[in-house]
Design a protein around this motif. Sequence first.
Motif, PDB file in Angstrom:
ATOM      1  N   GLY A   1      -2.669   3.487  -3.452  1.00  0.00           N
ATOM      2  CA  GLY A   1      -2.678   4.783  -3.124  1.00  0.00           C
ATOM      3  C   GLY A   1      -2.816   5.223  -1.627  1.00  0.00           C
ATOM      4  O   GLY A   1      -2.830   6.346  -1.427  1.00  0.00           O
ATOM      5  N   HIS A   2      -2.667   4.336  -0.807  1.00  0.00           N
ATOM      6  CA  HIS A   2      -2.660   4.321   0.544  1.00  0.00           C
ATOM      7  C   HIS A   2      -1.395   3.615   1.621  1.00  0.00           C
ATOM      8  O   HIS A   2      -1.744   2.786   2.173  1.00  0.00           O
ATOM      9  CB  HIS A   2      -4.061   3.961   1.096  1.00  0.00           C
ATOM     10  CG  HIS A   2      -5.158   4.805   0.559  1.00  0.00           C
ATOM     11  ND1 HIS A   2      -5.549   5.848   1.397  1.00  0.00           N
ATOM     12  CD2 HIS A   2      -6.197   4.557  -0.154  1.00  0.00           C
ATOM     13  CE1 HIS A   2      -6.615   6.472   0.688  1.00  0.00           C
ATOM     14  NE2 HIS A   2      -7.024   5.535  -0.265  1.00  0.00           N
ATOM     15  N   PRO A   3      -0.472   4.138   0.906  1.00  0.00           N
ATOM     16  CA  PRO A   3       0.809   3.457   1.770  1.00  0.00           C
ATOM     17  C   PRO A   3       0.636   3.711   3.339  1.00  0.00           C
ATOM     18  O   PRO A   3       1.421   3.061   4.131  1.00  0.00           O
ATOM     19  CB  PRO A   3       1.954   4.250   1.374  1.00  0.00           C
ATOM     20  CG  PRO A   3       1.487   5.353   0.662  1.00  0.00           C
ATOM     21  CD  PRO A   3       0.116   5.253   0.072  1.00  0.00           C
ATOM     22  N   GLU A   4       0.260   4.865   3.493  1.00  0.00           N
ATOM     23  CA  GLU A   4      -0.006   5.259   5.093  1.00  0.00           C
ATOM     24  C   GLU A   4      -0.814   4.045   6.063  1.00  0.00           C
ATOM     25  O   GLU A   4      -0.717   4.166   7.172  1.00  0.00           O
ATOM     26  CB  GLU A   4      -0.650   6.742   5.362  1.00  0.00           C
ATOM     27  CG  GLU A   4      -2.220   6.381   4.924  1.00  0.00           C
ATOM     28  CD  GLU A   4      -2.610   6.857   3.726  1.00  0.00           C
ATOM     29  OE1 GLU A   4      -3.873   6.958   3.304  1.00  0.00           O
ATOM     30  OE2 GLU A   4      -1.585   6.548   2.619  1.00  0.00           O
ATOM     31  N   HIS A   5      -1.484   3.298   5.442  1.00  0.00           N
ATOM     32  CA  HIS A   5      -2.126   2.260   5.972  1.00  0.00           C
ATOM     33  C   HIS A   5      -1.667   0.741   5.858  1.00  0.00           C
ATOM     34  O   HIS A   5      -2.154  -0.268   6.189  1.00  0.00           O
ATOM     35  CB  HIS A   5      -3.660   1.870   5.299  1.00  0.00           C
ATOM     36  CG  HIS A   5      -4.583   3.033   5.486  1.00  0.00           C
ATOM     37  ND1 HIS A   5      -4.486   3.959   6.765  1.00  0.00           N
ATOM     38  CD2 HIS A   5      -5.447   3.854   4.609  1.00  0.00           C
ATOM     39  CE1 HIS A   5      -5.479   4.719   6.680  1.00  0.00           C
ATOM     40  NE2 HIS A   5      -6.062   4.884   5.426  1.00  0.00           N
ATOM     41  N   THR A   6      -0.333   0.676   5.614  1.00  0.00           N
ATOM     42  CA  THR A   6       0.448  -0.579   5.436  1.00  0.00           C
ATOM     43  C   THR A   6       0.476  -1.287   6.697  1.00  0.00           C
ATOM     44  O   THR A   6       0.038  -2.376   6.763  1.00  0.00           O
ATOM     45  CB  THR A   6       1.700  -0.494   5.239  1.00  0.00           C
ATOM     46  OG1 THR A   6       1.941   0.236   3.751  1.00  0.00           O
ATOM     47  CG2 THR A   6       2.763  -1.549   5.254  1.00  0.00           C
ATOM     48  N   GLY A   7       0.728  -0.683   7.906  1.00  0.00           N
ATOM     49  CA  GLY A   7       0.569  -1.363   9.203  1.00  0.00           C
ATOM     50  C   GLY A   7      -0.911  -2.015   9.525  1.00  0.00           C
ATOM     51  O   GLY A   7      -0.822  -3.231   9.949  1.00  0.00           O
TER      52      GLY A   7
END
Length: 242
Positions: free
Chosen positions: A137-143
């Motif tokens: 649920g945290h795609p914003e933390h992929t990098g």
Amino acid sequence: MAFPYAPTPGNDGPAGETYAVALVRDGDFAQVTEVLRRLRFTGWAGSPDDGWLPVVARSGTVAAGRRGIVEVGAELTGDVLVVRVLADRQLALVAWSAGEELGRYVSDPSREPGAEDDVIDDPLGVENAAAFAEVCGHPEHTGELAELLNDRLDPELVNESERLAKILRLLGLPTWLVAVASLPRDIPTGPRARELTRLGFGLTGVRGKALDRAVRPVRRRRPPPPVIADPPSGGGMDPWLL
């Protein structure tokens, strides 16, 4: 503020912690434990924590059919993330959503039990960081996750529990998971042992413990498949070409 426990880094030997967890997002305890009973699972099932239901085991074969924690995770429904640490020198991650496998990662394939001597020790599966972040649920933390997964740790200074602790914080997962190797004693910073349901060969109580003791030698002789079946190796190079 409570900080997650992590074993102290040591030398490049096998002295670190070994543990494995399957996390089921919004998991239903009754449904999860029913699957664990069917699989003749040995380990612990916990109550949901921050939306995740943890299933804790040792490494190796922990269920019928030569299943390790990865094979157990594949049987669970919904969004599932499996975490496995071997001797604090290898981290493995596997994710599923709605029964479909999304990706696998191993920090050092050469440390897989039974790996050939020429298996390359580079992290494998870093490209699956987006899938891991998405299932949590945290795609914003992929990098940021990809950077953590791609980092080659110096075993003299840092262990895999420390890398895992950063991943757990980044993805909003229960940070006490790095201390589950303390079971059957209470988990530092986490739930008490009596708050978890202990299963032996899929059963609770005395009968489960007795059956677990009976099958344990057989399971030790039959390890589960490797997380990545055919990792790249450095073999096959003609020395005259170097």
